[in-house]
Scaffold this motif. Sequence first.
Motif, short mmCIF file in Angstrom:
data_model
loop_
_atom_site.label_atom_id
_atom_site.label_comp_id
_atom_site.label_asym_id
_atom_site.label_seq_id
_atom_site.Cartn_x
_atom_site.Cartn_y
_atom_site.Cartn_z
N PHE A 55 31.32 41.61 45.29
CA PHE A 55 32.57 42.33 45.13
C PHE A 55 32.40 43.33 43.98
N GLU A 56 33.42 44.15 43.77
CA GLU A 56 33.33 45.24 42.81
C GLU A 56 33.65 44.74 41.39
N THR A 57 33.24 45.54 40.40
CA THR A 57 33.70 45.28 39.04
C THR A 57 35.10 45.88 38.89
N VAL A 103 42.13 51.31 49.76
CA VAL A 103 41.61 49.99 50.10
C VAL A 103 40.09 50.03 49.98
N VAL A 104 39.50 48.85 49.84
CA VAL A 104 38.04 48.78 49.66
C VAL A 104 37.47 47.71 50.59
N GLY A 105 36.35 48.06 51.20
CA GLY A 105 35.67 47.12 52.09
C GLY A 105 34.19 47.45 52.14
N MET A 106 33.41 46.62 52.83
CA MET A 106 31.95 46.78 52.79
C MET A 106 31.34 47.20 54.11
N VAL A 126 44.76 43.84 54.69
CA VAL A 126 44.61 43.62 53.24
C VAL A 126 44.64 42.11 52.99
N THR A 127 43.52 41.61 52.46
CA THR A 127 43.44 40.17 52.18
C THR A 127 43.66 39.85 50.71
N ASN A 128 43.56 40.87 49.84
CA ASN A 128 43.64 40.59 48.39
C ASN A 128 43.85 41.88 47.64
N PHE A 129 44.36 41.79 46.43
CA PHE A 129 44.28 42.92 45.51
C PHE A 129 42.86 42.93 44.94
N VAL A 167 40.23 35.66 39.95
CA VAL A 167 38.85 35.93 40.35
C VAL A 167 38.82 35.88 41.88
N LEU A 168 38.15 36.87 42.47
CA LEU A 168 38.15 36.98 43.93
C LEU A 168 37.04 36.12 44.53
N THR A 169 37.37 35.42 45.61
CA THR A 169 36.35 34.65 46.32
C THR A 169 36.36 35.01 47.80
N ALA A 200 38.86 44.80 60.12
CA ALA A 200 38.18 44.64 58.84
C ALA A 200 39.11 43.96 57.84
N ALA A 201 38.51 43.16 56.98
CA ALA A 201 39.24 42.63 55.83
C ALA A 201 39.02 43.61 54.69
N VAL A 202 40.07 43.95 53.96
CA VAL A 202 39.92 44.88 52.83
C VAL A 202 40.67 44.37 51.61
N GLY A 203 40.18 44.81 50.45
CA GLY A 203 40.93 44.59 49.22
C GLY A 203 41.81 45.81 48.99
N SER A 204 42.89 45.64 48.25
CA SER A 204 43.80 46.76 48.01
C SER A 204 43.68 47.28 46.58
N1 HPA Z 1 36.26 44.27 48.09
C1 HPA Z 1 35.35 44.55 49.05
N2 HPA Z 1 35.44 44.07 50.29
C2 HPA Z 1 36.50 43.28 50.58
C3 HPA Z 1 37.47 42.95 49.62
C4 HPA Z 1 37.35 43.48 48.32
O1 HPA Z 1 38.17 43.25 47.42
N3 HPA Z 1 38.38 42.15 50.25
C5 HPA Z 1 37.96 42.01 51.52
N4 HPA Z 1 36.82 42.69 51.73
#
Ligand code: HPA
Length: 255
Positions: free
Chosen positions: A165-167, A181-184, A206-209, A217-219, A84-88
């Motif tokens: 993505f989240e606020t 960490v956060v993911g969907m 972890v792909t991003n904060f 801004v997250l993309t 999984a890709a997750v944000g931190s």
């Molecule tokens: N939020 C939710 N899902 C994600 C994120 C994130 O920042 N990065 C990768 N998957």
Amino acid sequence: MVIGIIGGTGVYDPTWLEDVKEHVVETPYGKTLILEGKLQKSPASVFFMNRHGLDHSVPPHLVNYRANLFGLKSLGVDRVVATAAVGSLNRDYIPGTLVVADQFLDFTKSRVHTFHQGGPTGVVHTDMTAPYCPAMADVITAEAERQGIAVHRGGVYVATEGPRFETSAEIRAFRMLGGDVVGMTGVPEVVLARELGLCYNTLALVTNFAAGISSDVLTHQEVLDVMAAHVQHLRSLLLAAVPQLTEPGICRCHK
Ligand code: HPA
């Protein structure tokens, strides 16, 4: 133990596998495509699927989690290792590191999250005290450390509904609640695996904060780029860990 791999964002490549056979598995929840093949060095067959489809066309809230898990189980899989890709949310868990979560917080909203719908099979409440298989976490963490991959054993995975993505307020709140960490996609996958008595664990990269922790801004492209830059680590970790995961460990996941 027969191993199933659920690839997440950035992990689609069936060329990891040799002697590939395709299974279109019919389940009571719909069809699912699962590839069977051998990982280099490993004599045993493994089963592989990507939860978003091999062309990444299925968003997190529309994944047929029940068909995927039921399909793997019906092919004889005992243990599922997911990526999984997750944000931190945790400044110590920096992009590029791997997190082997041991708990989750569920903020999903619209998903079918159980196999147990009452009726003739009755009402079932499944223990979720320790949702992720600790025996798998031992193997994965030790192998990552052996390979010099930055890994955190333990962490709280916050599952959000997506596909947005989240606020930044949500991320602040999740952090106060103890999220790392956060993911969907992690929930209901882990829950359904436990309902079927499967061992389950995730290699979360972890792909991003997360929103508001980084000022950028997250993309989705950023997530894909960081995943692509580290997919080689996931691949070498899976290649080495999967043969070890075929040995049973001490856990209660099937009970
Ligand atoms: N939020 C939710 N899902 C994600 C994120 C994130 O920042 N990065 C990768 N998957």
